[in-house]
Every structure is written in structure tokens, then in C-alpha cells.
Design an enzyme around this catalytic site. Structure first.
Site, PDB file in Angstrom:
ATOM      1  N   GLU D 117      62.902  40.351  -5.158  1.00  0.00           N
ATOM      2  CA  GLU D 117      62.616  41.723  -4.720  1.00  0.00           C
ATOM      3  C   GLU D 117      63.631  42.727  -5.276  1.00  0.00           C
ATOM      4  O   GLU D 117      63.830  43.799  -4.696  1.00  0.00           O
ATOM      5  CB  GLU D 117      62.585  41.801  -3.189  1.00  0.00           C
ATOM      6  CG  GLU D 117      61.436  41.006  -2.577  1.00  0.00           C
ATOM      7  CD  GLU D 117      61.158  41.419  -1.153  1.00  0.00           C
ATOM      8  OE1 GLU D 117      60.133  42.056  -0.903  1.00  0.00           O
ATOM      9  OE2 GLU D 117      62.019  41.098  -0.289  1.00  0.00           O
ATOM     10  N   HIS D 138      66.263  42.399   6.775  1.00  0.00           N
ATOM     11  CA  HIS D 138      65.303  42.103   7.843  1.00  0.00           C
ATOM     12  C   HIS D 138      65.945  42.463   9.186  1.00  0.00           C
ATOM     13  O   HIS D 138      65.816  41.729  10.171  1.00  0.00           O
ATOM     14  CB  HIS D 138      64.906  40.624   7.821  1.00  0.00           C
ATOM     15  CG  HIS D 138      64.272  40.167   6.549  1.00  0.00           C
ATOM     16  ND1 HIS D 138      64.021  38.857   6.265  1.00  0.00           N
ATOM     17  CD2 HIS D 138      63.829  40.866   5.474  1.00  0.00           C
ATOM     18  CE1 HIS D 138      63.455  38.761   5.059  1.00  0.00           C
ATOM     19  NE2 HIS D 138      63.340  39.964   4.562  1.00  0.00           N
TER      20      HIS D 138
END
Lengths: 286, 286, 286, 286
Positions: D117, D138
Site C-alpha cells: 500500500e 489501523h
């Protein structure tokens, strides 16, 4: 003993005719057997190490407390599985790992205590050829979902596998009023039926069972099931409609988890969990 | 001093007649007494060790903070109990353990400070012959249930004993506006009455009292009461009807906790809690 | 220099007449002064040690994070207070403790950075002669109560002092749109007015201020304010009417906290907090 | 090689005429170049140290777990950024730091695994010249806000920057049903568009992206975004209208964070976080 051997064994006939070739052949066969045995034993040793690590990791990550257990299917004998003797997972060592058959009977018990709920494992391995590891835990934030009507569903990528649905096993349906423990094969079978082909099922007022195609990935599933439960609980508290991970999204996410690639997905978190749960035991940095 | 002995004591008469036999008999009696005394002192020593461990464990598991106390009935004198001097439970050592009678009076106080709420313990021991250990704590997630109308009920197997019901003690009913502390026998007696024959009662705006048939099991009860309170709170937050552990289920679950079997139930978690609370003090792996 | 002394000083006249007595008198005066100075300096040293411990304890107990500060009024100069240089409380040492006057000006700044919100402290000391310690923190669970309409009230004995009511300070009322920080005397004064004669006030979207009659008790107040906020939040989540600690109960509870008795109340928890926050620094077991 | 030099180079002509002056000039130029290079290399070294610290700090503060990544724009080459090889942030060392161009291609990959990513970073650096650091995490309490309709807004001073608004990126709008990961430039660009000129955006069911004008301040933003999410969740649970930090207040608060002053704002917390995440690595007390 030799009289039992069939007189017309082809190897015997060859050896009688070409003794030197025969000798070389026999040596090669023996060597191959040794290599195979030694490869098998290395696989087993590696799996036992991973199983000890799995016990320690699940404890350190708060998925199991003093109770709960984790097993792995035997690497070469599909009708056996490995699991610790009855002990708190956070204290398990390689010496505690025992072998069980699919009736949950220990192969070499000696006088060690064994988990009374080992039938969770044996019956799931029987019912699910695709499963190589089974975890039973009292994963704390999962349990409120087992006693209410709110289904545990996937809200986070890392727990997308919950998009397959999370059934709740109700022991009362199977055994009436009981001690609510999976202490025999019948109860284990009923639980395996509730689980079906899914990765996770809840046990009402008790905990959950998490399965997977290999041990490390199953450990990650158990951990992220707990993480996702916390996030979903908070989303429910915020109120209003919730956007869940779509089963289609899950399929595409899971596709990327199939292979274990160094530094990615399960391997990345496993190396970290390992380093924290068993300092010094982590694999060399890659 | 000898003139106080009755002249017709049978031992005296025997000894006069058979001096050698008499000597052997006396030696045997002395030896038996020594053994009994030494067995009693070993029991007491083991209980004191467990009581120190209980203090440390309850602190490490977040059931007590700087306040709270745990006691055990004396192993051979049912009208006495053992408890630490007034000190934070997490700092208690064997030297702090004192003996109290059932009026909560210390037997050998010297100049040590003592818990002002020791009457919780003395009055419960008086009222409940079946109780061998008492814990008072400010168990954090239990307290919200003491100031609202939501009863604390069992949602998890490990706290099934709460299925017996958890009454809330309201000091105002007993003492009007007060310091809300159980600082005398009257208040302790009223609390014991509220508890009745149950394992747990809450004290409104204050904490709880947890009792049990032995110390280790009582410690487990106190810990799982807190764990269950967290799960129930979350279930309430999820909303809708909640499936509680049925009293019938509890009976069957508790039956399996009666005996302390190595590696099972309370023994399994105690060994883990001990290892964490007092590293090095755990019993050898079994 | 001597010509500045007034010729008619009584001591001088006495000494001229009775030189030996004079000598003894002077020696006695010097000794008394020395003793007094040395007692004062021991008091100051003890307070500085407690202030360092308070910084570390408040951090370890989760009341302050990298921000927040704690001060104590000077033990002998009521118009001065002690507080650390601008530094995270968890890293403060005795060398960081500075003296400030009641205009929040450092007495001996050298080149040390100072907290920009020191006016919280100076203005409270000015307004409240009864206050010997002030804590400003971002106590995490307290802040939600500062941005909603739910008043922070006492539900637990250990935080009964909140029964006096907890006002919320709104900076916009005082300074309009601002940086929401108490960076000058005007803002500090307005906060002190909102606090009134109470032990705790909240700062909207910012944190709280906690005051008390001595440093250790004020530290306990700050810690139990956070603990009580967590319990009240959970009680609100359970729903329905809540039974608060009555102001009358608080009066009787606080009466028992007045004196610091070894092993009781604040002393019991302080010894534990100290041992954990500064291992090795705790006072010998009593 | 010399024949390639243009014959009319001014330096060459000068040197031919004034050899000694020429020699001195050349030496001066070389020295200046050396100094510049060495200053640049010291800047780069310091940034790499900060980037390693940022990885460790974000893990220890609970913003990243095994996943998540943090990058910093190259100090002298604006079209490059620095980021670790694919590894759990809590295990990153200086040897793991790699250079990437703005197409997310590693400059010197060797055989190291890289984050899939990384396009989150490259596309944000492309779109935002003002951004010197990017964090993807996260962050656990942030995620519930990404799957519900409740906007994440600022309730606390330390996260006042959220007053600018926190948009939620929905991958389905951009890529339909997908693996919900930002694994190519198109997705990264779409995310950067959603982010706009703000400091924080959420990724639905996935996490967040946090950006800032320098690395340390961006780390503080990521940490206080999580802290603020916890506070806002609790405020929502308390119910009723919530007072948010006003955008005007944010402007005034942020003004005070512009400069990094020793002992204040970001510097104060950074020193603490550093000391905890990398004991021994903290800068000398100031």
C-alpha cells in the site's frame, strides 16, 4: 522370519542376478527412507515449535486466558492432531505437546492431564478435511455476541473472513441443561455441524472455535476475530447503519492471504507476535 | 505441681506396674503429638503462602487496587481467620499475615495497623460454616451494577456461580447516612444477612464480597465475577434479550469444580496466576 | 558595615555588660536558627521528593500523559509554590523542580522552559488559602463529561469528594474563541472562580483541575476522579436511575481521611503507587 | 575524458592565468561541497533516526499494530520519500529504511519486501507539497467511525486539527468490490483527492491516513486522533449534544504548535514517547 517372504519377490530375483546393482539399489532406498523420515521429523519439530508459539501468542494477545487450547493436524498423519496437555496456554512448552487420534484419545498419555474439551478438535478434524488447525478460546469481546441477538460480522479488512457468517452453537439444543462444555464426541460433532464450512463459530455463554488451513493463519484469525468484535461493539454503540465487509470483498482479500510471503500478511504479524511472546525465539530478520 | 494430678490417673497406675511399656507408650504419644503438630503447622504454612499469593494475584488481575482484602479461615481453629495487616494487597508478604478471632480482634497485634472493615470477614465466617475464604474488593466493573437497577447475572461459564443471584447491600437501610464502610459487627452482620447462602454480594457504591469453600476457588470466583461483569456490560450495550447461564447449568458446571484436580479447573488458572504474580513461587510443572 | 547597626540595640548593651552570658546567648540563638533552618530545609526536601513522586505516580496511573502538571505550595512561604520545569510529568526529577511566586513568575528560572498554563496554579493558590496542592491533567475519561451535559458525580466511596459538585469551566465565556489554554492570570482567575470552594473542576474539551489540603491526598483525588468517571460512564451505559454518593455520606467519609495514618486511607495507596512509580524509593515497610 | 571539457570554460581560463588563485578557489569549492554534502547527510541520518523512532512510537502507543506504515519526505529531494521495508513497525531498524520515488518505486530495493500500500504515500506526496510525513494505520478506535455515519470530530485540544473535518474514503466508489487495499496509483490518487487539504482521512473498514508538515508533529497527530476517537465515542455514549472544538479555536491552537520549542508542545511528548519506545535513545534532558 525369512520363510514368510514370497519366493517370487522381484527385488529378490534381481538381486540374485545382479548382486552389485542390487546392493546399490538397496542403499539408495535406505538413504531415501532416511531422508524422508528426517524431513518428516523436521516438519514435525517445526510444527511443534509453532504450536508452542501459538499457545504463547494467543495468551499474550488476550485471546485465551488460563483456559482455551490450540491444536494442529499432524503434518504427515491426517488422522492425528497435536495439542498440549491440560495446562494454561501461556505456560505450554514443547514437552507438553501430545498426539491424539480422531477419537480424541491420547497416543502416549503417560500420566499427563488432558483437556476435557478435546472433542472440539477431534470432531472438527473429522468433519473438515481442509482444516489444519483448531483454536478454542474464551475470547472476551466475542462472548457478548454469543448471548445476544447481534450477529458477529466483519467490519475490518483483517477479519474479512467473518463475512462468511458466524453461527452460534447452543448446547441446550443438543444436550438440554448441561455443564455447557464439549466433553464428548456427540457434542463435538454437533458443534462441527453448526460450524459447517465456516472459519468461526461461537459457543453461547462460553467462547468460540476458530479453524483454518494452517496454524499461523488460524492464530491470526483468532486474534483478528477478537479485534473485530471490539470494533463492531463500538460501531453498535455509535448507532445507525453499519457498513460491513462484503462477502465479495472478503473473497478478494482472502485471495491475497493464500500464500505466506515473507514480510507480508500473516508472516509480518507472526514474526512480531513471536518476538513478543517468546523473546529470542523469532526467526532471523528477513 | 504434681500434687494437682489425680492420684488415680490410669496412665500413672499402668506406669507404676509396667515401667518399660509405660515409657514406650509415652514416647509413642509424644511422637504422635509432634507429628500432628507438625502436620498442622505445615498446613498453616501452606495456607499462609496461598494467602500471600491470593493478595498478589487479586492485585495483578485488577480485582483489588490499593484497597480490598482477602482472608482464609484457620485450617484447624474454625473460630479464627487469617488476614494481612492493613496494607495494599499487592505488597503483602508472609510477615504481614495476622490471626483474628470471630469478633475481628487480632490475636497478636503488636503495633501493626489493621483493616477497619475486618468485620466483613468475621461476620461472614460466623454466619457461614461452609465458607473458608472471604474477599472484599472494589472490583471496578462490578461497581456500576451496584449503583444501577441492572442485576449482575451470569453470562459466562466461568462465572456460572452468579446464577444463584447477586444481592446488593445498601448501607443506608442499616446505618442511615454513614461513611458507607463496614466498620463494626452490626454492619458486618447486616451484610452477611444480605449475602445469605450465595457466593457474591455487592456493596452499593463501594464494591463486593466474594466467598467460597476454599481459598483458591474463592480467588477464581472474584476474578471471574469481574470478567463476567465486563461481558454483561457489553451485552447490555449490544441491546436486546440476553441469554443467561441457567441455575440448572450452574449446578452441573459447579459439580465439575468440586475437586481440585491437577491441570484442571481452578488448579490450571491458579498455577498461571501464581507464576505471574509471584515469579519463581509457582509449583513445579506437573 | 558595623556603623549601620543602631547603637542602642539591646543585645549590644547586654553584651557590653555581661560578655560571657552574652556569648552563650548568641550561641544558643545561632543553634536554634540552625535547627529551624535545617528543619525547614528537611521539610522542603521531603516535599520536593513527594512532588517528583506525584509526577511519576500520576503518569503511571494514567491521569496525566505527556501533558499535565502538579504543584505544591511552599512549606514555609505561603506565597510561593513548587512545580517542575516544562517537561512530561513521567520524566520529572528533583532537579526539575522550580519555585514560582503567585504571579506565576519563576524565582530562579535560569534557561529552563516553563509550563505556559502555570496560571492555573498561581490563581488557585491566590484564591484558596486552604489549598496546598494543585493538579492539572487531561484525565482521559473525565473529558467526555466536559463536552456533554452529563455532570460528573460521585458513585464510589473513594471519590466521594465529587459529591460537592463538579463545575465545568467554559473558556469561550471568558475569552471568546481562543486557544482554549489558561495562559494568563485573567483566565486562571476565571477558572479559580468556577472552581469556587470545590475540590475538582473540568475544563471543557481540555481536562480538569484538582486541588486539596495536602499533596498526597490531592494525588489520590486526581486518581479516583478518573476511576469514578469510568464507573459513572459504565453506569450511564447500563441505563436507568443511578444512586450517587450523598453529600452527607461524603462528609462522613472525608472525616476519616483527615489524618494520614500509617497503613490507612491515602497512606496505604501512596506507598503502593510510590513503589510502582519509583521502584526503590518507597518508604520502609511499616 | 578531458577532451570532453569545453575549451572555453571560464574556470579553465582563470586557472591558466592565475594558477595559485585557481588552486585556492578549487579547494574552497570542494570544501563547501563537502560541508554541504555532510550537512545533507547529517540531516538524512537524523531523519532516518526519527523515522525509526516514529515506527516504534506508533506501535507502543497503540496506533499501529503489526500493520500500518509511516514515511517522511526526503530532506533534500522533494520527489523522494523514506519508508521501511515491509515489516511490523514495532520491529523496524535503520537498516530497513528505503528510498522510494513518487511512483512508489524503490530506488535500491535489493531483495527486500515492500509494503503493497505504498501508493498511499506516493500519491499524497504528489498531491500535497505541504506534506512532509504520511502515516497509514489501523488505529483501532478510529475504525468504528469509518463504518458508521458518526463523523469523527475534535472534542479535545490536542486533536483540534480534526476540526477541519475528517472525510471517509469508500473504496467501492473507486474500485467497486475489491480487496479494499490501496495497492495501485489510481487508488492512491483517489484517496488523496478525498483527503483534500485536510490532515486526516478515514478508509472505510480499514483505517486512516494522517499527514503533516513534519514527521514528529504527524506522529503526534496520529496518536491524538486515536485518543480523541476514544473520548468522542464515550461522549456519544453519554448522550445529548456535544461541544466540539471550534474551527476558530483550532486555528489559534495550531498557531501555537508551529514552532518546535524545547519542552513545549510536540517536543515535550516526543521526548517521552522516544524514551519509552527506544530506551536509551532519547535526547539528553534539556
Amino acid at each position: 522370519m525369512t520363510q514368510d517372504r514370497p519366493r517370487d519377490h522381484p527385488l529378490r530375483r534381481s538381486c540374485a542376478r545382479r548382486p552389485l546393482l542390487c546392493l546399490l539399489g538397496v542403499l539408495a532406498l535406505l538413504a531415501a527412507g532416511d531422508l524422508r523420515a528426517s524431513a518428516q521429523s523436521a516438519d514435525l519439530k517445526a510444527l511443534i515449535d509453532d504450536l508452542v508459539a501459538a499457545n504463547r501468542i494467543l495468551y499474550r494477545q488476550g485471546v485465551v486466558d488460563g483456559f482455551g487450547h490450540v491444536s494442529a493436524r499432524h503434518p504427515t498423519q491426517a488422522d492425528r492432531f497435536l495439542m498440549a496437555a491440560a495446562k494454561a496456554p501461556g505456560r505450554v512448552t514443547a514437552e507438553d505437546i501430545m498426539e491424539f487420534d480422531l477419537d480424541a484419545k491420547p497416543i502416549d498419555r503417560r500420566d499427563r492431564p488432558i483437556y476435557s474439551e478435546r472433542f472440539i478438535h477431534s470432531e472438527v478434524y473429522k468433519a473438515r478435511g481442509d482444516v489444519a488447525a483448531v483454536i478454542h478460546s474464551h475470547s472476551p469481546t466475542v462472548i457478548p455476541f454469543s448471548v445476544t441477538q447481534v450477529p458477529l460480522r466483519a467490519v475490518h479488512n483483517t477479519a474479512s473472513f467473518l463475512a462468511a457468517g458466524v453461527p452460534v452453537f447452543e448446547m441446550r439444543r443438543v444436550a438440554g441443561m448441561s455443564n455447557n462444555l464439549v466433553t464428548d464426541a456427540m457434542r463435538g460433532r454437533a458443534l462441527a455441524e453448526t460450524l459447517g464450512d465456516r472459519p468461526v463459530a461461537l459457543l453461547r455463554g462460553h467462547g468460540n472455535v476458530v479453524v483454518g488451513p494452517d496454524l499461523r493463519r488460524t492464530v491470526a484469525r483468532a486474534i483478528y476475530t477478537e479485534v473485530n468484535a471490539r470494533m463492531l461493539l463500538q460501531a453498535v454503540m455509535l448507532g445507525g447503519p453499519i457498513t460491513f465487509i462484503d462477502p465479495e470483498e472478503n473473497k478478494l482479500i482472502e485471495a491475497g492471504r493464500g500464500a505466506q510471503i515473507t514480510g507480508h500478511s500473516v508472516d509480518r504479524v507472526w514474526q512480531m507476535w513471536l518476538e513478543e511472546a517468546l523473546p529470542g525465539a523469532s526467526e532471523p530478520a528477513r
